[in-house]
Design a protein around this motif. Structure first.
Motif, mmCIF file in Angstrom:
data_model
loop_
_atom_site.group_PDB
_atom_site.id
_atom_site.type_symbol
_atom_site.label_atom_id
_atom_site.label_comp_id
_atom_site.label_asym_id
_atom_site.label_seq_id
_atom_site.Cartn_x
_atom_site.Cartn_y
_atom_site.Cartn_z
ATOM 1 N N HIS A 484 0.846 -1.196 0.000
ATOM 2 C CA HIS A 484 0.000 0.000 0.000
ATOM 3 C C HIS A 484 0.888 1.255 0.000
ATOM 4 N N PRO A 485 1.570 1.517 -1.114
ATOM 5 C CA PRO A 485 2.487 2.667 -1.142
ATOM 6 C C PRO A 485 1.751 3.994 -1.059
ATOM 7 N N SER A 486 2.203 4.812 -0.164
ATOM 8 C CA SER A 486 1.676 6.174 -0.021
ATOM 9 C C SER A 486 2.783 7.019 0.579
ATOM 10 N N ALA A 487 2.710 8.319 0.338
ATOM 11 C CA ALA A 487 3.791 9.201 0.773
ATOM 12 C C ALA A 487 3.975 9.157 2.283
ATOM 13 N N ASP A 488 2.842 9.075 3.038
ATOM 14 C CA ASP A 488 2.966 9.132 4.488
ATOM 15 C C ASP A 488 3.572 7.864 5.078
ATOM 16 N N LYS A 489 3.644 6.789 4.294
ATOM 17 C CA LYS A 489 4.314 5.574 4.746
ATOM 18 C C LYS A 489 5.688 5.412 4.102
ATOM 19 N N THR A 490 5.771 5.708 2.816
ATOM 20 C CA THR A 490 7.017 5.476 2.077
ATOM 21 C C THR A 490 8.125 6.431 2.495
ATOM 22 N N VAL A 491 7.809 7.715 2.617
ATOM 23 C CA VAL A 491 8.849 8.705 2.929
ATOM 24 C C VAL A 491 9.486 8.458 4.296
ATOM 25 N N PRO A 492 8.707 8.248 5.379
ATOM 26 C CA PRO A 492 9.350 7.939 6.654
ATOM 27 C C PRO A 492 10.206 6.675 6.588
ATOM 28 N N TRP A 493 9.726 5.652 5.853
ATOM 29 C CA TRP A 493 10.508 4.417 5.734
ATOM 30 C C TRP A 493 11.834 4.693 5.036
ATOM 31 N N LEU A 494 11.785 5.438 3.935
ATOM 32 C CA LEU A 494 13.010 5.779 3.202
ATOM 33 C C LEU A 494 13.918 6.694 4.020
ATOM 34 N N LEU A 495 13.316 7.606 4.782
ATOM 35 C CA LEU A 495 14.108 8.504 5.619
ATOM 36 C C LEU A 495 14.918 7.719 6.641
ATOM 37 N N LEU A 496 14.280 6.747 7.281
ATOM 38 C CA LEU A 496 14.991 5.916 8.247
ATOM 39 C C LEU A 496 16.087 5.109 7.567
ATOM 40 N N LEU A 497 15.794 4.594 6.389
ATOM 41 C CA LEU A 497 16.814 3.854 5.642
ATOM 42 C C LEU A 497 18.002 4.760 5.313
ATOM 43 N N GLY A 498 17.709 6.008 4.971
ATOM 44 C CA GLY A 498 18.782 6.949 4.677
ATOM 45 C C GLY A 498 19.666 7.224 5.875
ATOM 46 N N LEU A 499 19.067 7.356 7.057
ATOM 47 C CA LEU A 499 19.856 7.592 8.268
ATOM 48 C C LEU A 499 20.795 6.416 8.545
ATOM 49 N N LEU A 500 20.266 5.206 8.430
ATOM 50 C CA LEU A 500 21.111 4.026 8.645
ATOM 51 C C LEU A 500 22.200 3.936 7.585
ATOM 52 N N GLY A 501 21.834 4.236 6.339
ATOM 53 C CA GLY A 501 22.820 4.200 5.263
ATOM 54 C C GLY A 501 23.935 5.214 5.458
ATOM 55 N N MET A 502 23.595 6.417 5.931
ATOM 56 C CA MET A 502 24.622 7.435 6.151
ATOM 57 C C MET A 502 25.539 7.051 7.304
ATOM 58 N N ALA A 503 24.999 6.378 8.312
ATOM 59 C CA ALA A 503 25.845 5.900 9.407
ATOM 60 C C ALA A 503 26.861 4.895 8.892
ATOM 61 N N LEU A 504 26.412 3.969 8.059
ATOM 62 C CA LEU A 504 27.326 2.967 7.496
ATOM 63 C C LEU A 504 28.323 3.613 6.535
ATOM 64 N N LEU A 505 27.858 4.603 5.771
ATOM 65 C CA LEU A 505 28.762 5.306 4.847
ATOM 66 C C LEU A 505 29.877 5.998 5.604
ATOM 67 N N ARG A 506 29.555 6.652 6.710
ATOM 68 C CA ARG A 506 30.584 7.336 7.487
ATOM 69 C C ARG A 506 31.601 6.329 8.023
ATOM 70 N N CYS A 507 31.119 5.206 8.525
ATOM 71 C CA CYS A 507 32.038 4.163 9.012
ATOM 72 C C CYS A 507 32.961 3.706 7.884
ATOM 73 N N ALA A 508 32.415 3.518 6.685
ATOM 74 C CA ALA A 508 33.218 3.055 5.555
ATOM 75 C C ALA A 508 34.213 4.121 5.105
ATOM 76 N N MET A 509 33.786 5.400 5.087
ATOM 77 C CA MET A 509 34.691 6.485 4.699
ATOM 78 C C MET A 509 35.900 6.543 5.619
ATOM 79 N N ILE A 510 35.642 6.526 6.924
ATOM 80 C CA ILE A 510 36.735 6.609 7.886
ATOM 81 C C ILE A 510 37.593 5.359 7.823
ATOM 82 N N ALA A 511 36.965 4.204 7.554
ATOM 83 C CA ALA A 511 37.720 2.950 7.451
ATOM 84 C C ALA A 511 38.713 3.011 6.296
ATOM 85 N N PHE A 512 38.282 3.554 5.147
ATOM 86 C CA PHE A 512 39.196 3.633 4.003
ATOM 87 C C PHE A 512 40.370 4.549 4.304
#
Length: 556
Positions: A484-512
């Motif tokens: 049941h895709p809708s903006a009020d469900k999809t955007v918060p889900w993607l926003l949370l995914l983005g936060l987790l992804g940026m945390a992992l990206l920072r770990c990888a950047m510093i690791a390199f």
């Protein structure tokens, strides 16, 4: 079944916020700064010297090989605190509290009990142990960098969540995002690589939502963060041009010096040590093929002081993260940094000569032409980077190296420490315990430190549990979002995914950077931007995906 609701009126809410801020800043007031006068010319001393120059109306001070070597927003922060007579450490804690409060309000649309949830998120962010760890006691830019990044993430998230709800003005949140983005970008050279991917993704998602809602004026406002960033960069470059005749943020990570470093890294080598960017055998080949570099050979290969300062005894060579500072200091000794123009012309001639020699076969080349101070990414770095990323992530989850005090004593004469303390308005841990060379802390300070370490143990016990539960709830919500895709469900889900992804990206950047240049070990200072992202992700995922499900199952 009657559900319990925590009701907070505005007065009670703001009273709680004020008490929490006072407690957080009060704990920091017991902390003391740390410095090593004469021992950190590339970092703390550079920032302190530049701040004093700003206060004296001399911008960043007299030009040398360090003046424009780093992003220099932090000296402006120090000069502002000095002008306002605000103590450095307490002001840093207050800035962190402001960023935490902004983030709490930004994510408020995710939960029903607006004030209760907002106050809870603010509290757990304000007392995040990494925000008072020993690295914050240095007079260095990472004291404020995590707060600036949190302001950016909060601003983008606040705009996205309010666009979904279709109510509320977006421009204040985008203004906050632009402020955080601009200040962070001007504070650290790697901020753009860390923040801009999230900004781009958030902007695209926001535009989709706003276009579907036909909110054309709001679409145009999406340019605000990028406009602020452009204005900040142009202002800094313009002032640098006025004072030094160089229209650039830095003469290190961009321009002729980066071109010269990239050219030197092209030269093939017999060494397979990953931490060496321009090993000794490669340097010898370059000296023979490029006469412009011959004057620097003495300093790099024979001068005892320069080698003592930058050469790694275990490797008997310069690590990548040290070599570029060593060669810049060698150039300083040869008068190359008398003016920005002579430095730029010199490094461009070096870059052109090496690239030409690689092009005609005089020098063996292992890569194509490039302009960068970091090592090229190769397959050899993949496995070590992944391993260090995992170590860094565990380092964050366990709040390692988050003690609120420095175990080493500040080094400097009494007069030196008085100068630093007078300018910054805070004490330094220069006093030693009787008969020892360890810093003395009063009984009251030890009580405060005990409270802070006790709080840290609570976070150690709970963050990984909350994160694991948040990931499970987040993933469990995906099928419903897809059905049941809708903006009020999809955007918060993607926003949370983005936060987790940026945390992992920072770990990888510093690791390199760690496996290819630094080799100093996993550091909280460079990973402190990850802690708030994981905490907000866990809090948000449980609020959006976990609590509604739990409440639904609890209904009779």
């Amino acid at each position: 079944m009657k559900r319990f609701r925590l009701q907070l009126n505005p007065g009670t809410f703001w009273l709680c916020v004020a008490l929490l801020v006072c407690l957080r800043c009060g704990l920091t007031a017991f902390q003391q700064g740390y410095t090593w006068v004469g021992g950190a010319p590339l970092d703390d001393e550079l920032m302190f010297r530049a701040a004093n120059a700003v206060t004296a109306g001399e911008w960043l001070g007299a030009y040398d090989y360090l003046t424009l070597s780093k992003a220099m927003f932090f000296p402006l922060w120090l000069a502002l605190l000095h002008a306002l007579h605000l103590p450095y450490l307490v002001a840093g804690a207050a800035l962190w509290c402001a960023a935490a409060l902004l983030a709490a309000f930004a994510f408020a649309p995710l939960w029903e009990q607006k004030r209760g949830g907002t106050l809870a998120l603010f509290a757990v962010l304000a007392f995040l142990p990494s925000s008072w760890a020993a690295y914050t006691l240095r007079v260095y830019r990472d004291n404020i960098f995590p707060a600036l990044c949190l302001v950016f993430f909060a601003g983008m998230a606040g705009a996205a969540l309010r666009a979904v709800k279709g109510r509320g003005r977006l421009w204040p949140w985008l203004l906050a995002a632009g402020t955080g983005l601009t200040c962070a970008y001007l504070d650290r050279e790697d901020a753009g690589m860390f923040l801009l991917p999230f900004a781009a993704a958030a902007t695209v998602i926001l535009l989709v939502v706003l276009v579907r809602a036909r909110r054309w004026a709001a679409c145009a406002v999406q340019l605000l963060p990028y406009g602020l960033l452009a204005a900040g960069v142009l202002a800094f470059c313009g002032i640098n041009y006025t004072h030094y005749g160089l229209f650039a943020l830095s003469d290190f990570s961009e321009g002729p010096f980066a071109a010269a470093m990239g050219a030197m890294m092209r030269v093939d080598t017999e060494s397979d040590e990953p931490l060496l960017s321009v090993p000794a055998d490669a340097r010898q080949k370059i000296y023979e093929a490029v006469p412009e570099l011959e004057p620097l050979a003495y300093w790099l290969e024979e001068d005892a002081q320069l080698q003592n300062d930058f050469r790694d005894p275990a490797l008997d060579d310069y690590r990548a993260g040290s070599f570029y500072w060593a060669i810049r200091r060698a150039a300083q000794f040869e008068g190359i940094y008398d003016t920005p123009q002579t430095a730029a012309a010199y490094w461009q001639s070096v870059a052109d000569a090496i690239n030409a020699a690689c092009g005609d076969g005089t020098l063996p080349s292992r890569t194509g032409e490039r302009a960068a101070t970091n090592q090229p990414i190769t397959a050899a770095y993949v496995a070590p980077t992944l391993a260090e990323t995992a170590r860094g992530f565990w380092h964050v989850l366990t709040f390692a190296d988050c003690a609120p005090y420095e175990t080493a004593r500040s080094i400097g004469t009494a007069d030196d420490i008085a100068v630093w303390s007078g300018y910054l308005g805070c004490g330094f841990n220069a006093a030693a315990e009787a008969g020892k060379d360890t810093p003395y802390y009063s009984p009251y300070q030890k009580i405060a430190f005990g409270v802070m370490e006790g709080i840290a143990w609570v976070y150690r016990a709970l963050l990984w549990l909350a994160l694991a539960a948040g990931v499970v709830c987040h993933l469990a919500a995906l099928p419903g979002v897809l059905r049941h895709p809708s903006a009020d469900k999809t955007v918060p889900w993607l926003l949370l995914l983005g936060l987790l992804g940026m945390a992992l990206l920072r770990c990888a950047m510093i690791a390199f950077v760690e496996v290819s240049s630094f080799g100093i070990g996993t550091s909280t200072m460079y990973l402190a931007t990850v802690h708030p992202l994981l905490l907000v992700y866990a809090f948000g995922a449980l609020a959006v995906c976990g609590w509604p499900r739990l409440r639904k199952e609890a209904r009779p």
